[in-house]
Write a protein that holds these residues in place. Sequence first.
Motif, PDB file in Angstrom:
ATOM      1  N   GLN A  67       0.822  -1.202   0.000  1.00 34.99           N
ATOM      2  CA  GLN A  67       0.000   0.000   0.000  1.00 34.99           C
ATOM      3  C   GLN A  67       0.857   1.254   0.000  1.00 34.99           C
ATOM      4  O   GLN A  67       0.526   2.236  -0.653  1.00 34.99           O
ATOM      5  N   VAL A  68       1.967   1.246   0.720  1.00 39.62           N
ATOM      6  CA  VAL A  68       2.869   2.389   0.736  1.00 39.62           C
ATOM      7  C   VAL A  68       3.459   2.587  -0.653  1.00 39.62           C
ATOM      8  O   VAL A  68       3.527   3.706  -1.160  1.00 39.62           O
ATOM      9  N   ALA A  69       3.877   1.494  -1.280  1.00 35.56           N
ATOM     10  CA  ALA A  69       4.434   1.580  -2.627  1.00 35.56           C
ATOM     11  C   ALA A  69       3.361   2.068  -3.605  1.00 35.56           C
ATOM     12  O   ALA A  69       3.641   2.902  -4.467  1.00 35.56           O
ATOM     13  N   ASP A  70       2.155   1.555  -3.464  1.00 32.58           N
ATOM     14  CA  ASP A  70       1.070   1.975  -4.348  1.00 32.58           C
ATOM     15  C   ASP A  70       0.779   3.468  -4.178  1.00 32.58           C
ATOM     16  O   ASP A  70       0.562   4.170  -5.149  1.00 32.58           O
ATOM     17  N   ARG A  71       0.784   3.938  -2.947  1.00 34.59           N
ATOM     18  CA  ARG A  71       0.495   5.345  -2.671  1.00 34.59           C
ATOM     19  C   ARG A  71       1.560   6.248  -3.283  1.00 34.59           C
ATOM     20  O   ARG A  71       1.244   7.216  -3.968  1.00 34.59           O
ATOM     21  N   GLU A  88       3.596   5.477  -5.632  1.00 35.27           N
ATOM     22  CA  GLU A  88       3.528   5.287  -7.090  1.00 35.27           C
ATOM     23  C   GLU A  88       2.394   6.128  -7.681  1.00 35.27           C
ATOM     24  O   GLU A  88       2.552   6.751  -8.724  1.00 35.27           O
ATOM     25  N   MET A  89       1.271   6.172  -6.981  1.00 34.13           N
ATOM     26  CA  MET A  89       0.135   6.966  -7.432  1.00 34.13           C
ATOM     27  C   MET A  89       0.506   8.456  -7.463  1.00 34.13           C
ATOM     28  O   MET A  89       0.198   9.168  -8.422  1.00 34.13           O
ATOM     29  N   ILE A  90       1.177   8.922  -6.413  1.00 35.75           N
ATOM     30  CA  ILE A  90       1.596  10.325  -6.343  1.00 35.75           C
ATOM     31  C   ILE A  90       2.557  10.635  -7.484  1.00 35.75           C
ATOM     32  O   ILE A  90       2.437  11.662  -8.154  1.00 35.75           O
ATOM     33  N   GLN A  91       3.499   9.732  -7.719  1.00 36.61           N
ATOM     34  CA  GLN A  91       4.484   9.926  -8.790  1.00 36.61           C
ATOM     35  C   GLN A  91       3.800   9.963 -10.160  1.00 36.61           C
ATOM     36  O   GLN A  91       4.102  10.826 -10.991  1.00 36.61           O
ATOM     37  N   LYS A  92       2.872   9.043 -10.386  1.00 36.25           N
ATOM     38  CA  LYS A  92       2.164   8.997 -11.675  1.00 36.25           C
ATOM     39  C   LYS A  92       1.334  10.248 -11.901  1.00 36.25           C
ATOM     40  O   LYS A  92       1.302  10.796 -13.005  1.00 36.25           O
ATOM     41  N   ARG A  93       0.668  10.707 -10.851  1.00 37.79           N
ATOM     42  CA  ARG A  93      -0.133  11.927 -10.982  1.00 37.79           C
ATOM     43  C   ARG A  93       0.767  13.117 -11.314  1.00 37.79           C
ATOM     44  O   ARG A  93       0.449  13.925 -12.171  1.00 37.79           O
ATOM     45  N   THR A  94       1.893  13.191 -10.635  1.00 38.44           N
ATOM     46  CA  THR A  94       2.837  14.282 -10.882  1.00 38.44           C
ATOM     47  C   THR A  94       3.351  14.228 -12.312  1.00 38.44           C
ATOM     48  O   THR A  94       3.385  15.250 -13.010  1.00 38.44           O
ATOM     49  N   GLU A  95       3.750  13.040 -12.767  1.00 40.32           N
ATOM     50  CA  GLU A  95       4.255  12.873 -14.139  1.00 40.32           C
ATOM     51  C   GLU A  95       3.185  13.267 -15.160  1.00 40.32           C
ATOM     52  O   GLU A  95       3.479  13.944 -16.148  1.00 40.32           O
ATOM     53  N   SER A  96       1.962  12.831 -14.916  1.00 39.56           N
ATOM     54  CA  SER A  96       0.868  13.106 -15.840  1.00 39.56           C
ATOM     55  C   SER A  96       0.615  14.604 -15.967  1.00 39.56           C
ATOM     56  O   SER A  96       0.494  15.139 -17.078  1.00 39.56           O
ATOM     57  N   VAL A  97       0.520  15.280 -14.826  1.00 36.86           N
ATOM     58  CA  VAL A  97       0.262  16.723 -14.840  1.00 36.86           C
ATOM     59  C   VAL A  97       1.444  17.471 -15.465  1.00 36.86           C
ATOM     60  O   VAL A  97       1.258  18.398 -16.263  1.00 36.86           O
ATOM     61  N   ALA A  98       2.663  17.060 -15.124  1.00 37.22           N
ATOM     62  CA  ALA A  98       3.861  17.717 -15.663  1.00 37.22           C
ATOM     63  C   ALA A  98       3.917  17.597 -17.184  1.00 37.22           C
ATOM     64  O   ALA A  98       4.227  18.565 -17.888  1.00 37.22           O
ATOM     65  N   LYS A  99       3.580  16.426 -17.675  1.00 41.29           N
ATOM     66  CA  LYS A  99       3.610  16.204 -19.124  1.00 41.29           C
ATOM     67  C   LYS A  99       2.493  16.979 -19.824  1.00 41.29           C
ATOM     68  O   LYS A  99       2.729  17.637 -20.838  1.00 41.29           O
ATOM     69  N   LYS A 100       1.305  16.916 -19.271  1.00 47.38           N
ATOM     70  CA  LYS A 100       0.142  17.546 -19.899  1.00 47.38           C
ATOM     71  C   LYS A 100       0.270  19.068 -19.977  1.00 47.38           C
ATOM     72  O   LYS A 100      -0.142  19.680 -20.964  1.00 47.38           O
ATOM     73  N   TYR A 101       0.850  19.672 -18.938  1.00 44.37           N
ATOM     74  CA  TYR A 101       0.913  21.134 -18.892  1.00 44.37           C
ATOM     75  C   TYR A 101       2.318  21.678 -19.144  1.00 44.37           C
ATOM     76  O   TYR A 101       2.548  22.874 -18.987  1.00 44.37           O
ATOM     77  N   GLY A 102       3.242  20.811 -19.540  1.00 46.22           N
ATOM     78  CA  GLY A 102       4.583  21.245 -19.919  1.00 46.22           C
ATOM     79  C   GLY A 102       5.371  21.884 -18.781  1.00 46.22           C
ATOM     80  O   GLY A 102       5.990  22.923 -18.977  1.00 46.22           O
ATOM     81  N   LEU A 103       5.369  21.257 -17.630  1.00 46.17           N
ATOM     82  CA  LEU A 103       6.095  21.797 -16.478  1.00 46.17           C
ATOM     83  C   LEU A 103       7.593  21.562 -16.612  1.00 46.17           C
ATOM     84  O   LEU A 103       8.014  20.533 -17.141  1.00 46.17           O
ATOM     85  N   SER A 104       8.368  22.496 -16.108  1.00 45.18           N
ATOM     86  CA  SER A 104       9.826  22.353 -16.093  1.00 45.18           C
ATOM     87  C   SER A 104      10.208  21.368 -14.988  1.00 45.18           C
ATOM     88  O   SER A 104       9.368  20.976 -14.175  1.00 45.18           O
ATOM     89  N   ASP A 105      11.478  20.974 -14.956  1.00 49.59           N
ATOM     90  CA  ASP A 105      11.938  20.055 -13.919  1.00 49.59           C
ATOM     91  C   ASP A 105      11.760  20.648 -12.526  1.00 49.59           C
ATOM     92  O   ASP A 105      11.397  19.948 -11.581  1.00 49.59           O
ATOM     93  N   GLU A 106      12.015  21.944 -12.400  1.00 48.55           N
ATOM     94  CA  GLU A 106      11.851  22.613 -11.098  1.00 48.55           C
ATOM     95  C   GLU A 106      10.377  22.617 -10.677  1.00 48.55           C
ATOM     96  O   GLU A 106      10.055  22.317  -9.521  1.00 48.55           O
ATOM     97  N   GLN A 107       9.493  22.927 -11.620  1.00 46.72           N
ATOM     98  CA  GLN A 107       8.060  22.913 -11.332  1.00 46.72           C
ATOM     99  C   GLN A 107       7.597  21.498 -10.979  1.00 46.72           C
ATOM    100  O   GLN A 107       6.788  21.309 -10.074  1.00 46.72           O
TER     101      GLN A 107
END
Length: 156
Positions: free
Chosen positions: A23-27, A29-48
């Motif tokens: 569950q900790v790994a899933d949580r 992983e979920m946070i990481q995936k959400r971050t990656e998805s939003v970063a890709k969709k809205y063109g965020l920089s590495d700092e953002q």
Amino acid sequence: MKKIILGLMAAMTIGTTAMAQSQVADRSEMIQKRTESVAKKYGLSDEQKQKLLELNTKYADIMGPSMRMHGNRGNGGAMRQRPGSNFGARPENGDSAALGRFRLSEEQRARLDERRKQMNEQREAYNKELQAIMSDEQYKSYTADMEKLLQRRPRK
């Protein structure tokens, strides 16, 4: 008999530990995936992206499942009904006692309203911090997408 009980206890302990770690790994992983998805969709920089990851981690405990905005199973959150089941059906004879079991008490309604109020406050705080991370154009695009998502959700 003692050995069987000890063996079962050991198996349960191992199983519980494995599930907790999963569950900790899933949580995370979920946070990481959400971050990656939003970063890709809205063109965020590495700092953002790094700031967004920190923000998502901060609010994951507070907001819980609602952070999984794309977790809809396609059925509007409705429970699956077995054929022949009358779950949620209204009584044909207008029996008010049968209807009462689906109503919330005043105390339950008050707790639900309080929880809803807290969630709205937390969502507003999240969005305010997110706005500080994103550029004006990125945030405008994000809010437009969230509005579309909320309009598609069925309201009860």
